[in-house]
Design an enzyme around this catalytic site. Structure first.
Site, mmCIF file in Angstrom:
data_model
loop_
_atom_site.group_PDB
_atom_site.id
_atom_site.type_symbol
_atom_site.label_atom_id
_atom_site.label_comp_id
_atom_site.label_asym_id
_atom_site.label_seq_id
_atom_site.Cartn_x
_atom_site.Cartn_y
_atom_site.Cartn_z
ATOM 1 N N GLU A 256 0.804 -1.134 -0.080
ATOM 2 C CA GLU A 256 0.079 0.020 0.024
ATOM 3 C C GLU A 256 0.905 1.267 -0.048
ATOM 4 O O GLU A 256 1.546 1.412 1.080
ATOM 5 C CB GLU A 256 -0.777 -0.183 1.152
ATOM 6 C CG GLU A 256 -1.758 -1.158 1.397
ATOM 7 C CD GLU A 256 -2.942 -0.887 0.361
ATOM 8 O OE1 GLU A 256 -3.057 0.035 0.005
ATOM 9 O OE2 GLU A 256 -3.680 -2.091 0.265
ATOM 10 N N CYS B 150 -1.809 9.295 2.452
ATOM 11 C CA CYS B 150 -1.601 8.805 1.380
ATOM 12 C C CYS B 150 -2.627 9.067 0.178
ATOM 13 O O CYS B 150 -2.230 9.209 -1.145
ATOM 14 C CB CYS B 150 -1.575 7.103 1.521
ATOM 15 S SG CYS B 150 -2.946 6.401 2.101
ATOM 16 N N GLU C 129 4.555 12.956 -4.781
ATOM 17 C CA GLU C 129 3.820 12.775 -3.541
ATOM 18 C C GLU C 129 4.469 13.858 -2.494
ATOM 19 O O GLU C 129 5.773 13.534 -2.127
ATOM 20 C CB GLU C 129 3.755 11.668 -3.111
ATOM 21 C CG GLU C 129 2.983 11.383 -1.723
ATOM 22 C CD GLU C 129 2.867 9.941 -1.140
ATOM 23 O OE1 GLU C 129 3.820 9.377 -1.140
ATOM 24 O OE2 GLU C 129 1.676 9.618 -0.739
HETATM 25 P P1 NAD Z 1 8.489 4.793 4.451
HETATM 26 O O1 NAD Z 1 8.295 4.111 3.342
HETATM 27 O O2 NAD Z 1 9.674 5.660 4.706
HETATM 28 O O3 NAD Z 1 8.380 3.980 5.705
HETATM 29 C C1 NAD Z 1 7.514 2.873 5.839
HETATM 30 C C2 NAD Z 1 7.959 1.962 6.799
HETATM 31 O O4 NAD Z 1 9.122 1.279 5.977
HETATM 32 C C3 NAD Z 1 8.460 2.494 8.128
HETATM 33 O O5 NAD Z 1 8.063 1.313 8.994
HETATM 34 C C4 NAD Z 1 10.083 2.581 7.911
HETATM 35 O O6 NAD Z 1 10.635 2.167 9.063
HETATM 36 C C5 NAD Z 1 10.318 1.173 7.041
HETATM 37 N N1 NAD Z 1 11.278 1.282 6.047
HETATM 38 C C6 NAD Z 1 11.795 2.487 5.598
HETATM 39 N N2 NAD Z 1 13.081 2.383 4.841
HETATM 40 C C7 NAD Z 1 13.098 0.979 4.770
HETATM 41 C C8 NAD Z 1 14.048 -0.136 4.245
HETATM 42 N N3 NAD Z 1 15.034 0.493 3.674
HETATM 43 N N4 NAD Z 1 13.890 -1.307 4.243
HETATM 44 C C9 NAD Z 1 12.763 -1.739 5.166
HETATM 45 N N5 NAD Z 1 11.920 -0.897 5.798
HETATM 46 C C10 NAD Z 1 11.940 0.491 5.678
HETATM 47 O O7 NAD Z 1 7.049 5.757 4.514
HETATM 48 P P2 NAD Z 1 6.672 6.810 5.624
HETATM 49 O O8 NAD Z 1 7.531 8.040 5.358
HETATM 50 O O9 NAD Z 1 6.841 6.351 7.001
HETATM 51 O O10 NAD Z 1 5.171 6.994 5.149
HETATM 52 C C11 NAD Z 1 4.768 7.650 4.237
HETATM 53 C C12 NAD Z 1 4.533 6.958 2.942
HETATM 54 O O11 NAD Z 1 3.582 6.154 3.050
HETATM 55 C C13 NAD Z 1 3.855 8.003 1.938
HETATM 56 O O12 NAD Z 1 4.335 7.580 0.693
HETATM 57 C C14 NAD Z 1 2.308 7.614 1.927
HETATM 58 O O13 NAD Z 1 1.701 7.799 0.801
HETATM 59 C C15 NAD Z 1 2.420 6.130 2.214
HETATM 60 N N6 NAD Z 1 1.178 5.539 2.853
HETATM 61 C C16 NAD Z 1 0.566 4.724 2.247
HETATM 62 C C17 NAD Z 1 -0.824 4.376 2.541
HETATM 63 C C18 NAD Z 1 -1.784 3.337 1.861
HETATM 64 O O14 NAD Z 1 -2.596 2.813 2.408
HETATM 65 N N7 NAD Z 1 -1.553 3.324 0.325
HETATM 66 C C19 NAD Z 1 -1.274 4.755 3.676
HETATM 67 C C20 NAD Z 1 -0.343 5.477 4.481
HETATM 68 C C21 NAD Z 1 0.743 6.104 3.947
#
Ligand code: NAD
Length: 501
Positions: A269, A304, A403
């Site tokens: 997601e 998101c 985004e």
């Molecule tokens: P992110 O991708 O940076 O982090 C998400 C999760 O992944 C966190 O737990 C983080 O620690 C982990 N992560 C980060 N780098 C990683 C790596 N190299 N390997 C493994 N895990 C890793 O996202 P964010 O900044 O926390 O959240 C914002 C993003 O989430 C936005 O792009 C938003 O659109 C998306 N989002 C999507 C939905 C949906 O339902 N489609 C809902 C909410 C947020």
């Protein structure tokens, strides 16, 4: 807004008395990280450290996976009667409801959302999901295939085993519930890795699950950084499935972790750049303006599915933008503990700087109509960004394509339905879209043509536990919410029995 659940003063004293749990929850115990390392959970509204949280890494993830596996093999949860899992999940839903103030504060203090939104949207949302999947789980029937006499071919759903759930910081408790509730309902064990910016409510969820009678080891929570703990979940050979919510770039990493390890299914997601299309035949332009403002400024725009591209028919363009500017200027930005606040700080200074880079790089073509500033309050660092509207943004511009994940709206005018559809679909994302029109034919026609997982008509961001949520294209695949989420957390088994005449 409905009456606040508490006054500003009450929220402040509840916050002062809060003592967040800060350990990993592994095998039913609150534990320090094996390395002994911690990281600071910082309140972006004040710069204060809320807690020193266990910095889980690969070793802790491995302990959590082994604990999840042992719990799964014991059958205490995985083979429990659906009605028993239902009772425990309903108890958990009640405990979440009963712990509303603490959970709301944990999320608000950790990542900056207005506490009243957390108390009235996020916490009831999470409790409602545990209730919904709890109630669903003893109403799911399996199948008997139409094979013919002499054969009985049963098709049943089985839990997968250990599910890894890796979630972001924008709706910390809610998005954890989106994964954990259906995964547990199906009988899986879960290793939940919350975002490093917002681990506190997930830790509390782990504690409440134990209190609800969910056996030790079934829900494990490992706080930690993405590159260490998150990566370890993705690469672990004994994790049977990963459910991820976060950015599209990190989502792609999970696909490669899977390929490098055990080819586990990965559900993504990811991000969005959702278009909100307003036609001149909209029945109520004020309602459209209210919801367009909500669609981009709610949760500081850290959503998101935020309606971050406003596509408006040229004949009503100026009128609608003026209404939106008014709404942006009257949006109360400030202390998230004040019930009057509609927007708190962004999650941290780094993210605020990233949002500002979009504002500063908007270019000469786009016209800044309001906002554009970043500021500090009470020692917070510059984490606050004013509600911002850019008009006349070219469709190919970075501001219309990438985004932002902040309170920044890109407005684009269109002349006809063809142009509106083409512009809306000219995106690498496909999470959500909205249409405002009083023409029913147009609404149906466009709903089919827009490439988005959810199309809301005459509202924005429509979602509920009953409907699937997720996207096309770079927004990911697989669906959260609804009974369709069950598909992600179960595998089909065929049991074929030959019987004599
Ligand atoms: P992110 O991708 O940076 O982090 C998400 C999760 O992944 C966190 O737990 C983080 O620690 C982990 N992560 C980060 N780098 C990683 C790596 N190299 N390997 C493994 N895990 C890793 O996202 P964010 O900044 O926390 O959240 C914002 C993003 O989430 C936005 O792009 C938003 O659109 C998306 N989002 C999507 C939905 C949906 O339902 N489609 C809902 C909410 C947020």
């Amino acid at each position: 807004m409905a009456t606040a659940t508490h006054t500003h003063e009450e929220w402040r004293s509840l916050a002062a008395a809060l003592e967040p749990g800060a350990g990993a929850v592994i095998g039913g115990e609150l534990a320090a990280a094996a390395s002994g390392e911690t990281f600071a959970s910082v309140n972006p509204a004040t710069g204060e450290t809320l807690a020193s949280v266990a910095a889980g890494d690969a070793e802790d993830v491995d302990r959590a996976v082994r604990s999840g596996r042992a719990a799964f093999e014991s059958g205490a949860w995985s083979e429990a009667a659906p009605a028993d899992r239902k009772s425990a999940l309903l108890r958990l839903a009640e405990l979440i409801d009963g712990d509303r103030d603490r959970l709301a504060l944990l999320d608000s203090l950790d990542m900056g959302k207005p506490v009243e939104d957390a108390a009235t949207v996020d916490v009831p949302g999470a409790a409602g999901l545990f209730q919904w999947y709890g109630e669903a789980v003893d109403k799911l029937y399996d199948e008997i295939a139409p094979t013919g006499p002499g054969d009985l071919a049963m098709v049943s759903r089985e839990p997968l085993g250990v599910v890894g759930a890796v979630v972001p910081w924008n709706f910390p408790l809610d998005l954890a519930a989106w994964k954990v509730a259906p995964a547990l309902a199906c009988g899986n064990s879960v290793v939940l890795k919350p975002a490093e910016q917002s681990p506190l409510s997930a830790i509390r969820l782990g504690e409440l699950a134990l209190e609800a009678g969910i056996p030790a080891g079934v829900l494990n929570v490992v706080p930690g950084f993405g590159e260490t703990a998150g990566r370890a979940v993705g690469l672990h050979p004994d994790v049977d499935c990963v459910a991820f919510t976060g950015s599209t770039d990190v989502g792609r990493l999970f696909l490669s972790y899977s390929a490098e390890s055990n080819a586990k299914p990965v559900w993504l997601e990811c991000g969005g750049k959702s278009p909100n299309l307003v036609f001149a035949d909209v029945a109520d332009l004020d309602a459209a303006a209210d919801m367009a403002a909500f669609g981009i400024f709610f949760n500081q725009g850290e959503v998101c599915s935020a309606n971050s591209r406003l596509l408006v028919e040229r004949s009503i363009h100026e009128e609608l933008v003026e209404k939106l500017v008014e709404r942006a200027r009257s949006t109360a930005v400030g202390d998230p503990l004040d019930p009057a606040t509609r927007m708190g700080p962004l999650v941290d200074e780094g993210h605020a700087a990233r949002v500002m880079s979009f504002i500063e790089g908007a270019g000469d073509d786009a016209e800044l109509r309001t906002g554009g500033e970043r500021f500090a309050r009470n020692g917070s660092g510059e984490t606050f960004v004013a509600p911002t509207i850019f008009d006349r943004v070219p469709s190919g511009a970075r501001l219309a394509q990438e985004e932002v994940f902040g309170p920044v709206l890109a407005v684009l005018a269109f002349d006809d339905e063809e142009e509106a559809t083409a512009t809306a679909n000219a995106s690498r994302f496909g999470l959500a879209a909205s249409i405002w029109t009083s023409n029913l034919d147009r609404a149906h026609r466009l709903a089919r043509r827009l490439r988005a997982g959810t199309v809301s008509v005459n509202t924005v961001d429509a979602l509920s536990p009953q409907t699937p949520f997720g996207g096309f294209k770079g927004s990911g695949f697989g669906r959260d919410l609804s009974l369709h989420a069950i598909d992600k957390y179960t595998g089909l088994k065929t049991t074929w029995i030959k019987y004599g005449p």
